[in-house]
Scaffold this active site. Structure first.
Site, PDB file in Angstrom:
ATOM      1  N   GLU A  30      21.922  43.922  -0.793  1.00  0.00           N
ATOM      2  CA  GLU A  30      20.605  44.243  -0.481  1.00  0.00           C
ATOM      3  C   GLU A  30      20.139  44.049   0.627  1.00  0.00           C
ATOM      4  O   GLU A  30      20.097  42.777   0.988  1.00  0.00           O
ATOM      5  CB  GLU A  30      19.571  44.025  -1.717  1.00  0.00           C
ATOM      6  CG  GLU A  30      19.777  44.455  -3.251  1.00  0.00           C
ATOM      7  CD  GLU A  30      19.259  43.471  -4.239  1.00  0.00           C
ATOM      8  OE1 GLU A  30      18.709  42.739  -3.803  1.00  0.00           O
ATOM      9  OE2 GLU A  30      19.819  43.626  -5.385  1.00  0.00           O
ATOM     10  N   LEU A  58      18.281  48.052  -5.469  1.00  0.00           N
ATOM     11  CA  LEU A  58      18.130  46.614  -6.162  1.00  0.00           C
ATOM     12  C   LEU A  58      18.777  46.805  -7.405  1.00  0.00           C
ATOM     13  O   LEU A  58      18.214  47.046  -8.501  1.00  0.00           O
ATOM     14  CB  LEU A  58      16.672  46.321  -6.247  1.00  0.00           C
ATOM     15  CG  LEU A  58      16.042  45.370  -5.361  1.00  0.00           C
ATOM     16  CD1 LEU A  58      15.975  46.180  -4.060  1.00  0.00           C
ATOM     17  CD2 LEU A  58      14.737  44.792  -5.869  1.00  0.00           C
ATOM     18  N   GLU A  60      22.024  44.636  -9.225  1.00  0.00           N
ATOM     19  CA  GLU A  60      23.112  43.782  -8.886  1.00  0.00           C
ATOM     20  C   GLU A  60      24.460  44.126  -9.867  1.00  0.00           C
ATOM     21  O   GLU A  60      25.520  43.942  -9.399  1.00  0.00           O
ATOM     22  CB  GLU A  60      22.843  42.202  -9.294  1.00  0.00           C
ATOM     23  CG  GLU A  60      21.807  41.504  -8.450  1.00  0.00           C
ATOM     24  CD  GLU A  60      20.258  42.099  -8.426  1.00  0.00           C
ATOM     25  OE1 GLU A  60      19.474  41.544  -7.922  1.00  0.00           O
ATOM     26  OE2 GLU A  60      19.993  42.875  -9.474  1.00  0.00           O
ATOM     27  N   PHE A  83      19.589  36.017  -4.446  1.00  0.00           N
ATOM     28  CA  PHE A  83      19.076  34.539  -4.897  1.00  0.00           C
ATOM     29  C   PHE A  83      19.977  34.579  -6.311  1.00  0.00           C
ATOM     30  O   PHE A  83      20.204  35.520  -7.088  1.00  0.00           O
ATOM     31  CB  PHE A  83      17.485  34.822  -5.597  1.00  0.00           C
ATOM     32  CG  PHE A  83      16.753  34.615  -4.365  1.00  0.00           C
ATOM     33  CD1 PHE A  83      16.391  33.291  -3.833  1.00  0.00           C
ATOM     34  CD2 PHE A  83      16.190  35.670  -3.963  1.00  0.00           C
ATOM     35  CE1 PHE A  83      15.490  33.405  -2.656  1.00  0.00           C
ATOM     36  CE2 PHE A  83      15.219  35.810  -2.886  1.00  0.00           C
ATOM     37  CZ  PHE A  83      15.005  34.393  -2.252  1.00  0.00           C
ATOM     38  N   ALA A  84      20.531  33.435  -6.415  1.00  0.00           N
ATOM     39  CA  ALA A  84      21.683  33.004  -7.531  1.00  0.00           C
ATOM     40  C   ALA A  84      20.990  33.384  -8.972  1.00  0.00           C
ATOM     41  O   ALA A  84      21.843  33.611  -9.883  1.00  0.00           O
ATOM     42  CB  ALA A  84      22.246  31.709  -7.030  1.00  0.00           C
ATOM     43  N   ASP A  85      19.597  33.292  -8.985  1.00  0.00           N
ATOM     44  CA  ASP A  85      18.955  33.242 -10.202  1.00  0.00           C
ATOM     45  C   ASP A  85      19.332  34.734 -10.826  1.00  0.00           C
ATOM     46  O   ASP A  85      19.440  34.767 -11.993  1.00  0.00           O
ATOM     47  CB  ASP A  85      17.674  33.231 -10.269  1.00  0.00           C
ATOM     48  CG  ASP A  85      17.009  32.046  -9.260  1.00  0.00           C
ATOM     49  OD1 ASP A  85      17.597  31.717  -8.074  1.00  0.00           O
ATOM     50  OD2 ASP A  85      16.466  31.224  -9.654  1.00  0.00           O
ATOM     51  N   PHE A  86      19.718  35.844  -9.833  1.00  0.00           N
ATOM     52  CA  PHE A  86      19.856  36.986 -10.384  1.00  0.00           C
ATOM     53  C   PHE A  86      21.201  37.372 -10.715  1.00  0.00           C
ATOM     54  O   PHE A  86      21.662  38.473 -10.944  1.00  0.00           O
ATOM     55  CB  PHE A  86      19.138  38.119  -9.531  1.00  0.00           C
ATOM     56  CG  PHE A  86      17.650  37.920  -9.316  1.00  0.00           C
ATOM     57  CD1 PHE A  86      16.669  38.091 -10.704  1.00  0.00           C
ATOM     58  CD2 PHE A  86      17.118  37.262  -8.346  1.00  0.00           C
ATOM     59  CE1 PHE A  86      15.631  37.618 -10.454  1.00  0.00           C
ATOM     60  CE2 PHE A  86      15.752  36.947  -8.238  1.00  0.00           C
ATOM     61  CZ  PHE A  86      14.866  37.020  -9.471  1.00  0.00           C
ATOM     62  N   HIS A 129      13.313  31.509  -8.476  1.00  0.00           N
ATOM     63  CA  HIS A 129      14.203  31.855  -7.237  1.00  0.00           C
ATOM     64  C   HIS A 129      14.551  30.333  -6.935  1.00  0.00           C
ATOM     65  O   HIS A 129      14.906  29.815  -5.715  1.00  0.00           O
ATOM     66  CB  HIS A 129      13.174  32.221  -5.684  1.00  0.00           C
ATOM     67  CG  HIS A 129      12.926  33.676  -6.133  1.00  0.00           C
ATOM     68  ND1 HIS A 129      11.870  34.092  -7.022  1.00  0.00           N
ATOM     69  CD2 HIS A 129      13.540  34.922  -5.751  1.00  0.00           C
ATOM     70  CE1 HIS A 129      11.617  35.441  -7.073  1.00  0.00           C
ATOM     71  NE2 HIS A 129      12.760  35.893  -6.413  1.00  0.00           N
TER      72      HIS A 129
END
Length: 326
Positions: A30, A58, A60, A83-86, A129
């Site tokens: 992205e 958007l 992943e 962001f690694a959160d996603f 995040h």
């Protein structure tokens, strides 16, 4: 005078040099093409290689799904999950496709993909995040999890990750992006699967990663004034883990402290604690294994709450001291 680069510029240089060396490498994610990435890591790549840098919607799942297929055909995608959160959104693609491809095809096909993702807290990005996700990833055979702590490591480990034939999750701590350090201009690689002893010591072994490595080294400097000798080990590759270096160190010092940014329960430090308490090391331990971690709560947005939840220098010093004085 040695050249210094920021962590983010070191990553950018690694991407440019890897793409110059291998036409099979391409960038996807992205806003990674025209915009150069949300954190500026892919700046200048689209302008130089417009057919090898792709902006995506958007999604992943779509990003990692496409990467796995492209890698099976011999390409080397470098994906950015902002962001690694996603990573949770594309977890099935990572776990059940990329990580298992090498085994399913008996080595004749593999997902040689590198997934870059910013991780960690400390910069007021709130609940969604700021997470440290390495425990999500460390129970997946076939996956490699890399976590540099300096600009020098960022460049060398990213180059090595892109060349590796396994799927690599490359974790970049947001708090490190502006840190500067000496970085050679030429292309180089640092070995994956190998820890680095950042500081030699004799009284206690401290294992720390990413931002926590900096805290551990500062704590070691202060404790040296008290006559406490601290050995600091940075795993660099969290999985598969270089256990031998840690085992040898703990076997000498007799004490182990793990500094991890994420919550304590089922974290990276739990595995190290179990390893240290195994038959191989149990007889050498002179004190219980100490884990210095965040609280087992989400990372809050309010600065005072985030600071309260996360490890800090005082907590690290007190934790190390308590183990040495046990």
């Amino acid at each position: 005078m040695p050249r210094k680069l920021s962590f983010s510029k070191a990553l950018n240089e690694a991407l440019h040099q890897s793409m110059e060396r291998d036409d099979n490498v391409f960038i996807i994610g992205e806003d990674v093409a025209k915009m150069g990435g949300d954190f500026g890591i892919t700046q200048g790549i689209w302008q130089k290689w417009p057919k090898r840098a792709y902006d995506t919607p958007l999604s992943e799942q779509a990003i990692i799904g496409l990467c796995s297929s492209a890698a099976a055909l011999g390409l080397r995608p470098v994906a950015e999950i902002m962001f690694a959160d996603f990573l949770g959104v594309c977890f099935d693609q990572i776990v059940n496709n990329a990580a298992k491809m090498n085994f399913m095809y008996n080595g004749e096909a593999s997902a040689a993909i590198t997934v870059r993702a910013s991780t960690g807290g400390g910069i007021r990005c709130a609940y969604h995040h700021s997470q440290c996700v390495e425990p999500w990833l460390m129970n997946i055979p076939g996956l490699v999890v890399v976590a540099p702590s300096t600009p020098y490591e960022a460049k060398g480990l990213l180059n090595a990750s892109i060349k590796d034939n396994n799927p690599v999750i490359f974790l970049e701590h947001k708090g490190l992006y502006n840190r500067k350090g000496e970085v050679p201009e030429e292309y180089y690689e640092l070995p994956l699967y190998k820890s680095e002893i950042k500081r030699k010591g004799t009284d206690v072994t401290v294992v720390a990663t990413m931002m926590m490595t900096e805290l551990a080294l500062k704590a070691a400097d202060q404790l040296e004034k008290e006559g406490i000798s601290v050995e600091v080990i940075d795993p660099r590759t969290l999985f598969p883990l270089d256990k031998e270096t840690i085992i040898q160190s703990v076997g000498t010092t007799g004490r182990l402290v793990v500094v991890q940014e994420g919550p304590q329960f089922m974290g990276f430090g739990a595995e190290l604690g179990a390893m240290a308490a195994s038959e191989e090391l149990f007889e050498y331990l002179q004190a219980p294994v100490k884990r210095i971690t965040s609280e087992d709560v989400p990372t809050a947005y309010a600065p005072c709450m985030e600071d309260f939840v996360m490890p800090n220098l005082d907590k690290v010093i007190r934790g190390i001291r308590s183990v040495v004085e046990y």
